[in-house]
Design an enzyme around this catalytic site. Sequence first.
Site, PDB file in Angstrom:
ATOM      1  N   HIS A   1      42.215  47.803  39.895  1.00 39.50           N
ATOM      2  CA  HIS A   1      41.353  48.294  40.983  1.00 39.50           C
ATOM      3  C   HIS A   1      42.108  48.951  42.138  1.00 39.50           C
ATOM      4  CE1 HIS A   1      42.564  44.495  42.855  1.00 39.50           C
ATOM      5  NE2 HIS A   1      42.317  45.100  43.994  1.00 39.50           N
TER       6      HIS A   1
HETATM    7  C1  UD1 Z   1      39.986  45.487  48.671  1.00 46.32           C
HETATM    8  C2  UD1 Z   1      41.324  45.230  49.383  1.00 46.32           C
HETATM    9  C3  UD1 Z   1      42.365  44.819  48.347  1.00 46.32           C
HETATM   10  C4  UD1 Z   1      41.879  43.642  47.527  1.00 46.32           C
HETATM   11  C5  UD1 Z   1      40.535  43.988  46.909  1.00 46.32           C
HETATM   12  C6  UD1 Z   1      39.986  42.840  46.123  1.00 46.32           C
HETATM   13  C7  UD1 Z   1      41.718  46.638  51.378  1.00 46.32           C
HETATM   14  C8  UD1 Z   1      42.481  47.797  51.922  1.00 46.32           C
HETATM   15  N1  UD1 Z   1      41.817  46.438  50.035  1.00 46.32           N
HETATM   16  O1  UD1 Z   1      40.182  46.589  47.797  1.00 46.32           O
HETATM   17  O2  UD1 Z   1      43.543  44.445  49.029  1.00 46.32           O
HETATM   18  O3  UD1 Z   1      42.818  43.379  46.507  1.00 46.32           O
HETATM   19  O4  UD1 Z   1      39.624  44.336  47.960  1.00 46.32           O
HETATM   20  O5  UD1 Z   1      38.973  43.265  45.252  1.00 46.32           O
HETATM   21  O6  UD1 Z   1      41.069  45.944  52.129  1.00 46.32           O
HETATM   22  N2  UD1 Z   1      32.973  49.138  46.179  1.00 46.32           N
HETATM   23  C9  UD1 Z   1      31.708  48.918  45.674  1.00 46.32           C
HETATM   24  N3  UD1 Z   1      31.118  47.705  45.937  1.00 46.32           N
HETATM   25  C10 UD1 Z   1      31.700  46.746  46.674  1.00 46.32           C
HETATM   26  C11 UD1 Z   1      32.979  46.986  47.196  1.00 46.32           C
HETATM   27  C12 UD1 Z   1      33.605  48.186  46.939  1.00 46.32           C
HETATM   28  O7  UD1 Z   1      31.143  49.753  45.010  1.00 46.32           O
HETATM   29  O8  UD1 Z   1      31.101  45.675  46.855  1.00 46.32           O
HETATM   30  C13 UD1 Z   1      33.641  50.413  45.867  1.00 46.32           C
HETATM   31  C14 UD1 Z   1      33.358  51.507  46.885  1.00 46.32           C
HETATM   32  O9  UD1 Z   1      33.371  52.723  46.214  1.00 46.32           O
HETATM   33  C15 UD1 Z   1      34.557  51.414  47.810  1.00 46.32           C
HETATM   34  C16 UD1 Z   1      35.665  51.073  46.828  1.00 46.32           C
HETATM   35  O10 UD1 Z   1      35.052  50.216  45.854  1.00 46.32           O
HETATM   36  O11 UD1 Z   1      34.807  52.596  48.530  1.00 46.32           O
HETATM   37  C17 UD1 Z   1      36.838  50.373  47.456  1.00 46.32           C
HETATM   38  O12 UD1 Z   1      36.391  49.196  48.131  1.00 46.32           O
HETATM   39  P1  UD1 Z   1      37.249  48.571  49.327  1.00 46.32           P
HETATM   40  O13 UD1 Z   1      36.610  47.326  49.806  1.00 46.32           O
HETATM   41  O14 UD1 Z   1      37.535  49.626  50.344  1.00 46.32           O
HETATM   42  O15 UD1 Z   1      38.630  48.235  48.652  1.00 46.32           O
HETATM   43  P2  UD1 Z   1      38.935  47.453  47.289  1.00 46.32           P
HETATM   44  O16 UD1 Z   1      39.464  48.465  46.331  1.00 46.32           O
HETATM   45  O17 UD1 Z   1      37.841  46.560  46.845  1.00 46.32           O
END
Ligand code: UD1
Length: 355
Positions: A205
């Site tokens: 991820h």
């Molecule tokens: C975040 C943390 C990472 C951690 C991970 C655990 C940061 C910078 N990164 O990464 O350190 O290892 O969580 O999973 O804080 N999205 C969804 N649904 C959700 C959440 C996210 O669709 O419930 C998608 C969206 O497109 C979003 C992307 O995933 O833009 C990234 O989500 P984000 O929370 O920014 O970072 P993670 O990759 O989950």
Amino acid sequence: MRIVSVVGARPQFVKLAPIHKAAIAAGVEHVIVHTGQHYDPMLSDVFFEDLKIGAPDVHLGVGSGSHGVQTGAMLAALDGVFDEHRPDWVLVYGDTNSTVAAALSAVKMHIPVAHLEAGLRSFNRRMPEEHNRVMTDHAADLLLAPTQVAVNHLAQEGLAERTVLVGDVMTDVLLQIRSEVAGSASILTDDLRLEPDGFYVATIHRAENTDDPMRLAEITAGLAALDKPVVLLAHPRVVAKAAMHGIDLTQGSLIAHPPLKYRDLIAAVLLSSGVVTDSGGLQKEAFLLRVPCTTVRTETEWVETVQLGWNVLAQTASELGQAVSRPRPPETDQTPYGDGAAASRVIAALAERAA
Ligand code: UD1
């Protein structure tokens, strides 16, 4: 004593579970603030239910966005929350945008901040998590380190006086859930008709592995070429990026599957032949379950897993294939992540230092 815990992303909900339990046992008032960084039910609600945390007291509903937009929205919302609750401690977890936002808001309001999982370093300045953890460690008043290696990093940065070695709270949960699920079937072996020891569990991820289409294509090709079925527990980020770039997540050995609840994940890993991941938590969980792990990154914060032979770093498809097919590492009785009682040490450390 009143503690406000700020969490937002999946691994933080896991770490919250033993802290909440230890806080209740110690008669501490524990207010849980969910920033809303993760909002998909399978990344959020199921953890609160499955790990019996109960609902968060405050939900900020911030959602996704660029780093600045997401972190800024959390900062703006947290000022009011901290002002209302005026805790003795704000407790922040790990290295996410939710962590750095809460640390910054609290420190500016002169509320003591404790950082759980302090001192981890990848020394890779391109990772958003590295920015978040370095800034949080330097802003926080109390650094709760999970390992001796983390303590050493903090000392090198001049932070020894604020540091306490408490152990790793994820180990607390893992050991408990392992004993509950040991010997049981797994939703993966049932749903996908896989044989025990006949499949790998994978998660990918991180931004550096998903956002560049060439990189994601290389990793999926490596997974697809493995010698047994590979169940990719697909985070929404990898699903979205693969769709955007036309990369098939169900090719060759690869089977895409929605993320699992925590106990289902542990049961699946226990029955698997190995783990392939870029998650920090899963590397350590595989080690604690004594399942060989291959980490798709150039470095790891959990260096003990590599030193003890249970984790190997791999970048290219061919490195991945070689790493996954390596012989099982020698058994070890080392416990670099503590004894499974870290959460009560965290609460005791906070109580001792509450004004
Ligand atoms: C975040 C943390 C990472 C951690 C991970 C655990 C940061 C910078 N990164 O990464 O350190 O290892 O969580 O999973 O804080 N999205 C969804 N649904 C959700 C959440 C996210 O669709 O419930 C998608 C969206 O497109 C979003 C992307 O995933 O833009 C990234 O989500 P984000 O929370 O920014 O970072 P993670 O990759 O989950």
